[in-house]
Write a protein that holds these residues in place. Structure first.
Motif, mmCIF file in Angstrom:
data_model
loop_
_atom_site.group_PDB
_atom_site.id
_atom_site.type_symbol
_atom_site.label_atom_id
_atom_site.label_comp_id
_atom_site.label_asym_id
_atom_site.label_seq_id
_atom_site.Cartn_x
_atom_site.Cartn_y
_atom_site.Cartn_z
ATOM 1 N N LEU A 112 13.655 -93.310 45.590
ATOM 2 C CA LEU A 112 13.938 -93.381 46.879
ATOM 3 C C LEU A 112 12.793 -92.983 47.879
ATOM 4 N N LEU A 113 12.504 -91.779 47.980
ATOM 5 C CA LEU A 113 11.288 -91.090 48.706
ATOM 6 C C LEU A 113 9.964 -91.727 48.512
ATOM 7 N N VAL A 114 9.758 -91.899 47.355
ATOM 8 C CA VAL A 114 8.289 -92.118 46.936
ATOM 9 C C VAL A 114 8.205 -93.662 46.791
ATOM 10 N N VAL A 115 8.772 -94.159 45.803
ATOM 11 C CA VAL A 115 8.746 -95.889 45.712
ATOM 12 C C VAL A 115 9.241 -96.444 46.800
ATOM 13 N N GLY A 116 10.698 -95.808 47.210
ATOM 14 C CA GLY A 116 11.087 -96.633 48.255
ATOM 15 C C GLY A 116 12.297 -97.846 47.952
ATOM 16 N N ARG A 117 13.101 -97.872 48.840
ATOM 17 C CA ARG A 117 14.367 -98.795 48.604
ATOM 18 C C ARG A 117 13.889 -100.176 49.151
ATOM 19 N N MET A 118 14.673 -101.212 48.280
ATOM 20 C CA MET A 118 14.220 -102.567 48.661
ATOM 21 C C MET A 118 15.146 -102.812 49.760
ATOM 22 N N ASP A 119 14.386 -103.819 50.744
ATOM 23 C CA ASP A 119 15.222 -104.163 52.083
ATOM 24 C C ASP A 119 16.466 -105.005 51.512
ATOM 25 N N GLY A 120 17.571 -104.385 52.317
ATOM 26 C CA GLY A 120 18.974 -104.879 52.040
ATOM 27 C C GLY A 120 19.855 -104.225 51.189
ATOM 28 N N ILE A 121 19.038 -103.260 50.441
ATOM 29 C CA ILE A 121 19.739 -102.546 49.172
ATOM 30 C C ILE A 121 20.237 -100.974 49.928
ATOM 31 N N GLU A 122 21.533 -100.734 49.809
ATOM 32 C CA GLU A 122 21.729 -99.410 50.670
ATOM 33 C C GLU A 122 21.772 -98.435 49.230
ATOM 34 N N ARG A 123 22.360 -98.535 48.129
ATOM 35 C CA ARG A 123 22.293 -97.765 46.942
ATOM 36 C C ARG A 123 21.609 -98.405 45.849
ATOM 37 N N PRO A 124 20.448 -97.915 45.226
ATOM 38 C CA PRO A 124 19.703 -98.292 44.023
ATOM 39 C C PRO A 124 20.795 -98.114 43.002
ATOM 40 N N ALA A 125 20.883 -98.568 41.640
ATOM 41 C CA ALA A 125 21.776 -98.130 40.661
ATOM 42 C C ALA A 125 20.988 -98.181 39.445
ATOM 43 N N LEU A 126 21.518 -97.323 38.489
ATOM 44 C CA LEU A 126 20.937 -96.987 37.337
ATOM 45 C C LEU A 126 21.891 -97.793 36.488
ATOM 46 N N ALA A 127 21.064 -98.786 35.457
ATOM 47 C CA ALA A 127 21.735 -99.871 34.890
ATOM 48 C C ALA A 127 21.362 -99.680 33.304
ATOM 49 N N LEU A 139 25.202 -104.893 30.372
ATOM 50 C CA LEU A 139 24.458 -104.094 31.291
ATOM 51 C C LEU A 139 25.509 -103.430 32.264
ATOM 52 N N ALA A 140 25.451 -102.162 32.432
ATOM 53 C CA ALA A 140 26.408 -101.334 33.134
ATOM 54 C C ALA A 140 25.776 -100.740 34.450
ATOM 55 N N LEU A 141 26.416 -100.967 35.622
ATOM 56 C CA LEU A 141 25.624 -100.312 36.843
ATOM 57 C C LEU A 141 26.889 -100.287 37.789
ATOM 58 N N ASP A 142 26.843 -98.905 38.364
ATOM 59 C CA ASP A 142 25.966 -97.935 38.352
ATOM 60 C C ASP A 142 26.483 -96.817 37.298
ATOM 61 N N LEU A 143 25.757 -96.202 36.566
ATOM 62 C CA LEU A 143 26.093 -95.394 35.442
ATOM 63 C C LEU A 143 25.732 -93.970 35.822
ATOM 64 N N GLY A 144 25.567 -93.548 37.067
ATOM 65 C CA GLY A 144 25.333 -91.989 37.621
ATOM 66 C C GLY A 144 24.266 -92.086 38.608
ATOM 67 N N ALA A 145 23.715 -92.928 39.151
ATOM 68 C CA ALA A 145 22.742 -92.856 40.347
ATOM 69 C C ALA A 145 23.572 -92.540 41.436
#
Length: 331
Positions: A112-127, A139-145
Motif C-alpha cells: 500500500l505505502l510503497v508499491v501503491g494501490r490501483m485506482d478504483g480499488i479500496e482494499r487489496p486482497a490476499l488471494a 482461489l480464495a480472497l480475501d484470506l487475511g489482508a
C-alpha cells in the motif's frame, strides 16, 4: 522480464530464497532474477551452490523486517529493508514483480505505502489457492489482508479473482462463489446479504453462496469472503489436514502389521500429501496493487519460491495488473 525476491523474508531465509532463485534462474533464462538482501549472507550461499546462472544477481539491502515487527512502523522506518527495497523497485518500474515470504502484515503495508494501490480499488486482497479434491483448486480472497470489509470490497474481490483465474490459470469462465452459512440468497450476515446482489450484477459467472464444507469438493473456482472469515477458513483447513496426517502416522506406526500396511500404501499417501501441498502453488498474489506482489508462505522452501516465480512470470506475461486496472476503471 525482471522479478525481484525478498531474500531475507521467511522462516528459512536466505537459504530457501537463494535455493529457489537459483532453480528459477536456471529454468527460465529469459527472466532476470534479483535477490534483494544482505550481500554478506547471500553471496556465500550462491558460492556454495556451484555454477551461478548469468541471469541471477544480488541487490544489497542493509535491513530486515522480522516476523515480530509492527508492520506500519517497520515499513516506514526500515527504508533499506529487503522488502521495502524490492517494493520500491516494482513501484519505479525497475522490476515487473516481487516475491516475499516475509511478514504478511508488513508486505501488505509495503504494498500500500510503497508499491501503491490501483485506482478504483479500496482494499487489496490476499488471494491464495486452496487445494481441492479435483486438483483444480479454488482461489480464495480475501484470506487475511483486511479483517473487515464492505459489500463493495467483496464485489471488487470477485472481479479481481475472476480475472486472475482467467489470465494466470487459463479458466475461461471461472465460477465465483460467496462464502456463507447457507446456499440460499437470503442467508448470512449483513455483509453477505448486501454483497450478494452486487455480485449478481458483475460481468462474472456468479454461482451464489457456497458453504465451507463444499469448498474442498470444487463448488467454485473463486471464493469471495472478508479477511476475518477467510483466514479462519484457511487455518481450519490447514489444522485439519495436519491433524489427519498426524493421526495416520500414529496409527501406521503403532504395530508391525500396521507398518507393513503403511509400506504398501506409502506411494498413495505421498500422492495425497502432494495434492494438498501449498508449495506446489507457490504463493498468493496481493490483488489490487498497482504492481505485481506475490506473498509466499512463511515456511516456504526452495520449491515454493521457484513456483512463486513461475506464477509471477505467467501473471506478467498475461498483463494481469493492466487487465484488472482496465476492468475496474471501465477503460
Amino acid at each position: 522480464m525482471k522479478i525481484v525476491i525478498d531474500a531475507m523474508g521467511g522462516d528459512h531465509a536466505p537459504a530457501s530464497t537463494v535455493e529457489g532463485a537459483i532453480a528459477a534462474a536456471a529454468e527460465w533464462a529469459d527472466t532476470q532474477i534479483v535477490l534483494v538482501g544482505d550481500e554478506a549472507k547471500i553471496e556465500p550461499l550462491l558460492s556454495q551452490s556451484g555454477a551461478r546462472p548469468a541471469n541471477l544477481s544480488v541487490r544489497h539491502a542493509s535491513e530486515v523486517i522480522g516476523s515480530d515487527d509492527e508492520p506500519v512502523k517497520a515499513v516506514r522506518r526500515k527504508k533499506d529493508s529487503s522488502m521495502v527495497v524490492a517494493g520500491r523497485m516494482v513501484k519505479e518500474k525497475e522490476a515487473d514483480a516481487m516475491i516475499s515470504a516475509g511478514n504478511t502484515g508488513a508486505l501488505m503495508t509495503a504494498g500500500l505505502l510503497v508499491v501503491g494501490r490501483m485506482d478504483g480499488i479500496e482494499r487489496p486482497a490476499l488471494a491464495p489457492m486452496i487445494p481441492t479434491m479435483d486438483e483444480v483448486g479454488v482461489l480464495a480472497l480475501d484470506l487475511g489482508a483486511n479483517m473487515d470489509a464492505k459489500p463493495e470490497h467483496l464485489a471488487q474481490y470477485a472481479l479481481m479473482g475472476s480475472l486472475y483465474r482467467q489470465k494466470v490459470q487459463g479458466i475461461a469462465s471461472p465460477r465465483v462463489g460467496l462464502l456463507n452459512v447457507g446456499t440460499e440468497p437470503g442467508k448470512g450476515n449483513e455483509l453477505t446479504k448486501h454483497a450478494y446482489p452486487l455480485l449478481e450484477q458483475l460481468p462474472i459467472r456468479f454461482v451464489g453462496n457456497v458453504e465451507a464444507r463444499d469448498v474442498l469438493t470444487g463448488a467454485c473456482d473463486v471464493l469471495v469472503c472478508d479477511g476475518f472469515a477467510g483466514n479462519i477458513l484457511l487455518k481450519s483447513l490447514e489444522g485439519a489436514a495436519g491433524a489427519i496426517f498426524g493421526l495416520l502416522k500414529e496409527k501406521f506406526t503403532s504395530s508391525f502389521k500396521n507398518k507393513l500396511a503403511a509400506a504398501v500404501l506409502m506411494p498413495e499417501l505421498r500422492g495425497l500429501k502432494s495434492k494438498l501441498d501449498y508449495t506446489e502453488h507457490g504463493g498468493a498474489p496481493l490483488l489490487g496493487l498497482s504492481g505485481l506482489v506475490v506473498k509466499s508462505h512463511g515456511s516456504a522452501d526452495g520449491n515454493a519460491i521457484k513456483n512463486a516465480v513461475r506464477q509471477a512470470r505467467i501473471a506478467v506475461q498475461n498483463q494481469l495488473v493492466d487487465s484488472i486496472s482496465k476492468e475496474i476503471s471501465g477503460k
